[in-house]
Design an enzyme around this catalytic site. Sequence first.
Site, short mmCIF file in Angstrom:
data_model
loop_
_atom_site.label_atom_id
_atom_site.label_comp_id
_atom_site.label_asym_id
_atom_site.label_seq_id
_atom_site.Cartn_x
_atom_site.Cartn_y
_atom_site.Cartn_z
N ALA A 1 1.80 8.97 19.34
CA ALA A 1 1.99 10.28 19.97
C ALA A 1 2.38 11.33 18.94
CB ALA A 1 3.06 10.18 21.05
N LEU B 1 6.50 8.84 7.09
CA LEU B 1 6.35 9.57 5.83
C LEU B 1 4.97 10.22 5.75
CD1 LEU B 1 4.30 8.02 3.65
CD2 LEU B 1 6.20 6.47 3.47
N THR C 1 -4.34 -0.97 9.31
CA THR C 1 -4.82 -1.11 10.69
C THR C 1 -5.96 -0.10 10.91
OG1 THR C 1 -3.05 0.41 11.36
CG2 THR C 1 -2.63 -1.94 11.70
N GLY D 1 0.81 -1.22 0.00
CA GLY D 1 0.00 0.00 0.00
C GLY D 1 0.84 1.26 0.00
N CYS E 1 -4.79 8.48 8.65
CA CYS E 1 -4.16 8.15 9.94
C CYS E 1 -4.46 9.06 11.12
CB CYS E 1 -2.65 8.05 9.74
SG CYS E 1 -2.26 6.62 8.71
N LYS F 1 4.82 6.56 17.81
CA LYS F 1 4.16 6.78 16.52
C LYS F 1 2.77 7.39 16.73
CE LYS F 1 2.79 6.78 12.38
NZ LYS F 1 3.24 7.70 11.37
N1 NAI Z 1 -0.72 6.05 4.53
C1 NAI Z 1 0.25 6.65 5.17
O1 NAI Z 1 0.70 7.71 4.77
C2 NAI Z 1 0.85 6.05 6.40
C3 NAI Z 1 0.34 4.88 6.95
N2 NAI Z 1 0.92 4.34 8.07
C4 NAI Z 1 0.45 3.07 8.62
O2 NAI Z 1 0.92 2.02 7.76
C5 NAI Z 1 -0.04 0.95 7.71
C6 NAI Z 1 -0.39 0.68 6.26
O3 NAI Z 1 -1.00 1.84 5.73
P1 NAI Z 1 -1.26 2.01 4.17
O4 NAI Z 1 -0.06 1.54 3.42
O5 NAI Z 1 -1.75 3.39 3.98
O6 NAI Z 1 -2.46 0.95 3.96
P2 NAI Z 1 -3.01 0.39 2.58
O7 NAI Z 1 -4.42 -0.01 2.84
O8 NAI Z 1 -2.69 1.32 1.47
O9 NAI Z 1 -2.13 -0.95 2.33
C7 NAI Z 1 -2.19 -2.08 3.12
C8 NAI Z 1 -2.12 -3.29 2.19
O10 NAI Z 1 -1.97 -4.47 2.98
C9 NAI Z 1 -2.61 -5.54 2.28
N3 NAI Z 1 -2.86 -6.65 3.22
C10 NAI Z 1 -3.68 -6.67 4.29
N4 NAI Z 1 -3.59 -7.86 4.92
C11 NAI Z 1 -2.68 -8.60 4.23
C12 NAI Z 1 -2.14 -9.90 4.39
N5 NAI Z 1 -2.50 -10.67 5.42
N6 NAI Z 1 -1.25 -10.35 3.48
C13 NAI Z 1 -0.86 -9.57 2.45
N7 NAI Z 1 -1.32 -8.32 2.25
C14 NAI Z 1 -2.23 -7.84 3.13
C15 NAI Z 1 -3.87 -4.90 1.74
O11 NAI Z 1 -4.39 -5.65 0.65
C16 NAI Z 1 -3.36 -3.51 1.32
O12 NAI Z 1 -2.99 -3.46 -0.05
C17 NAI Z 1 -1.21 1.40 8.59
O13 NAI Z 1 -1.03 0.84 9.87
C18 NAI Z 1 -1.05 2.91 8.65
O14 NAI Z 1 -1.57 3.43 9.86
C19 NAI Z 1 2.02 4.91 8.65
C20 NAI Z 1 2.58 6.06 8.13
C21 NAI Z 1 2.05 6.72 6.96
O1 UGA Z 2 0.89 8.14 9.98
C1 UGA Z 2 0.63 8.69 8.93
O2 UGA Z 2 -0.20 8.29 8.11
C2 UGA Z 2 1.26 9.99 8.54
O3 UGA Z 2 0.29 11.02 8.86
C3 UGA Z 2 0.68 12.31 8.47
O4 UGA Z 2 0.91 12.38 7.08
P1 UGA Z 2 -0.29 12.57 6.02
O5 UGA Z 2 -1.59 12.27 6.67
O6 UGA Z 2 0.09 11.80 4.82
O7 UGA Z 2 -0.23 14.11 5.60
P2 UGA Z 2 -0.05 15.49 6.42
O8 UGA Z 2 0.83 16.36 5.65
O9 UGA Z 2 0.32 15.25 7.83
O10 UGA Z 2 -1.51 16.11 6.36
C4 UGA Z 2 -2.59 15.54 7.08
C5 UGA Z 2 -3.80 16.44 6.95
O11 UGA Z 2 -3.60 17.65 7.71
C6 UGA Z 2 -3.82 18.78 6.89
N1 UGA Z 2 -2.93 19.86 7.35
C7 UGA Z 2 -1.59 19.65 7.47
C8 UGA Z 2 -0.77 20.65 7.94
C9 UGA Z 2 -1.31 21.89 8.30
O12 UGA Z 2 -0.61 22.84 8.74
N2 UGA Z 2 -2.65 22.07 8.18
C10 UGA Z 2 -3.47 21.08 7.72
O13 UGA Z 2 -4.70 21.28 7.64
C11 UGA Z 2 -3.53 18.30 5.47
O14 UGA Z 2 -4.14 19.11 4.50
C12 UGA Z 2 -4.10 16.90 5.52
O15 UGA Z 2 -5.49 16.91 5.31
C13 UGA Z 2 1.99 12.68 9.18
O16 UGA Z 2 2.41 13.97 8.72
C14 UGA Z 2 3.06 11.64 8.88
O17 UGA Z 2 4.25 11.95 9.62
C15 UGA Z 2 2.55 10.27 9.27
O18 UGA Z 2 3.51 9.28 8.95
#
Ligand code: NAI
Ligand code: UGA
Length: 471
Positions: free
Chosen positions: A225, A166, A94, A14, A279, A223
């Site tokens: 926090a 990220l 998650t 993902g 998130c 994370k």
């Molecule tokens: N989206 C973001 O910017 C961020 C997300 N996170 C965390 O990272 C985690 C993943 O988030 P995303 O990548 O956004 O989710 P996502 O939904 O884009 O990707 C997760 C993938 O895992 C696959 N999957 C689920 N169970 C599986 C299994 N048992 N075997 C193989 N594949 C499986 C799903 O099919 C899906 O493609 C979450 O816990 C999220 O909170 C952390 C930082 C940034």
């Molecule tokens: O755990 C995660 O998924 C990630 O969540 C956020 O990243 P993300 O949600 O991709 O993007 P952000 O840039 O944080 O923006 C989140 C939301 O807040 C809004 N935002 C951001 C900053 C700001 O000053 N004001 C504001 O309204 C953005 O428009 C957006 O809707 C965190 O910035 C990442 O560090 C973290 O890894």
Amino acid sequence: MVAPVKKICCIGAGYVGGPTCAVIALKCPQIEVTIVDLNKARIDAWNSPDYQLPIYEPGLLEVVRQARGRNLFFSTDVDAAIEAADLIFVSVNTPTKKSGVGAGYAADLAYVESATRRIADVATRSKIVVEKSTVPCRTAESMRTILEANSKPNCRFDILSNPEFLAEGTAIDDLFAPDRVLIGSLQTPEGVAACEALASVYANWVPRERILTVGLWSSELSKLAANAMLAQRISSINSLSALCENTGANVEELAHAMGRDTRIGPKFLRASVGFGGSCFQKDILNLVYISESVHLPEVAAYWRQVVEMNEYQKHRFAKTVVDTLFNTITNKTIAVLGFAFKADTGDTRESPAIALVRSFLLESAKVTIYDPKVPHEQIWLDLSETLPDWPIEKIQKSVTIAPSALEAAKKSEAIVIATEWKEFREIDWKVIYDTMKKPAFVFDGRLILDAPKLREIGFRVKQIGRPEVLA
Ligand SMILES: NC(=O)C1=CN([C@@H]2O[C@H](COP(=O)(O)OP(=O)(O)OC[C@H]3O[C@@H](n4cnc5c(N)ncnc54)[C@H](O)[C@@H]3O)[C@@H](O)[C@H]2O)C=CC1
Ligand SMILES: O=C(O)[C@H]1O[C@H](OP(=O)(O)OP(=O)(O)OC[C@H]2O[C@@H](n3ccc(=O)[nH]c3=O)[C@H](O)[C@@H]2O)[C@H](O)[C@@H](O)[C@@H]1O
């Protein structure tokens, strides 16, 4: 001496697993990286000959072009990749639980558990298992219990926590030059050795002083926090934006003045129509749930308020639109520019645009939507989910998806900026004005427009956190 990691498997292709492990492959050509997923369509997209990747992220295409087929592979053969790997990232979703104990708050760990059970079932030799997903504190303990109860003889598993920080839209830059990489491990000799093995992978491109090693539980909780603190800043500035609109103060001047205090800092003080993304809300609700589980209701209430303020901001903005358009938007056309939760991503999860469009539809308005990156099917899906009682035909009678901002704006009464796409700053607003009904309104939910210039053209402009009376 810790044995170097030679093969990595990432479960979950993902937004996190894909970019993170693609960058590891790029930066560590000596390591073979296989990213697996149960979702065949997603894997097919990662493997597509014309690089139609399943997610849009600036710079990602170049990374995948360079590494795919060299030492980066995408596959649905989860078992083979687990078996081959020395180190396995668990990077599955998650989401917030929808039913059962903790519904609406707790993280649903079903995907983490099923991936963990798969590792235990398949692995025939010892491995390092890394939590990449954002999980509640002490999830590593549950993973260890499952792995130890189901593993084969001579198989040991060292569990690490390595949360990802990220942000979407800047993922590749964030991964190339992270503020920090956090690795949590048990403080046993084996735990510390596993931690060093993973740290050595990152050390291929991340300076050592940016690789922080801590205890497992601190890493997991850090994370949640970090996301809670970031979201709290946005809710704080958004609460102040409401005050600004009512006192004559300007929220951007406020943010500038506060941000110059080095203890406060200038980042994440952009007032908006509300934060979105998959998130922030999910992780705060998870923190609320954990706080309640350990009988800390005051702590839970404190963090819950960050989400409540965000809901208030979205509602407040939608109400401003209705109030300004002479208290009714029935049958009026509102052009919503931007549907992604932030610029430079096609992701719409928890996008404030969804809540806005929902409010407008419930007020019987017609809505036209334009977003440069969000696929049309995704918009229909999001609107169906947010209005479960509305058949899709009813939604499609009231909503049009336009191919450009200009098309969306044609014959509309008002434009609402929901996402801060750069192209919205660069539109020829005079041309737009000429196509709209009069008086023509603009509601800037992202503070990206040059309001005086728009007023000169003839627009009536309202911006979040700005007190200006309508022109
Ligand atoms: N989206 C973001 O910017 C961020 C997300 N996170 C965390 O990272 C985690 C993943 O988030 P995303 O990548 O956004 O989710 P996502 O939904 O884009 O990707 C997760 C993938 O895992 C696959 N999957 C689920 N169970 C599986 C299994 N048992 N075997 C193989 N594949 C499986 C799903 O099919 C899906 O493609 C979450 O816990 C999220 O909170 C952390 C930082 C940034
Ligand atoms: O755990 C995660 O998924 C990630 O969540 C956020 O990243 P993300 O949600 O991709 O993007 P952000 O840039 O944080 O923006 C989140 C939301 O807040 C809004 N935002 C951001 C900053 C700001 O000053 N004001 C504001 O309204 C953005 O428009 C957006 O809707 C965190 O910035 C990442 O560090 C973290 O890894």
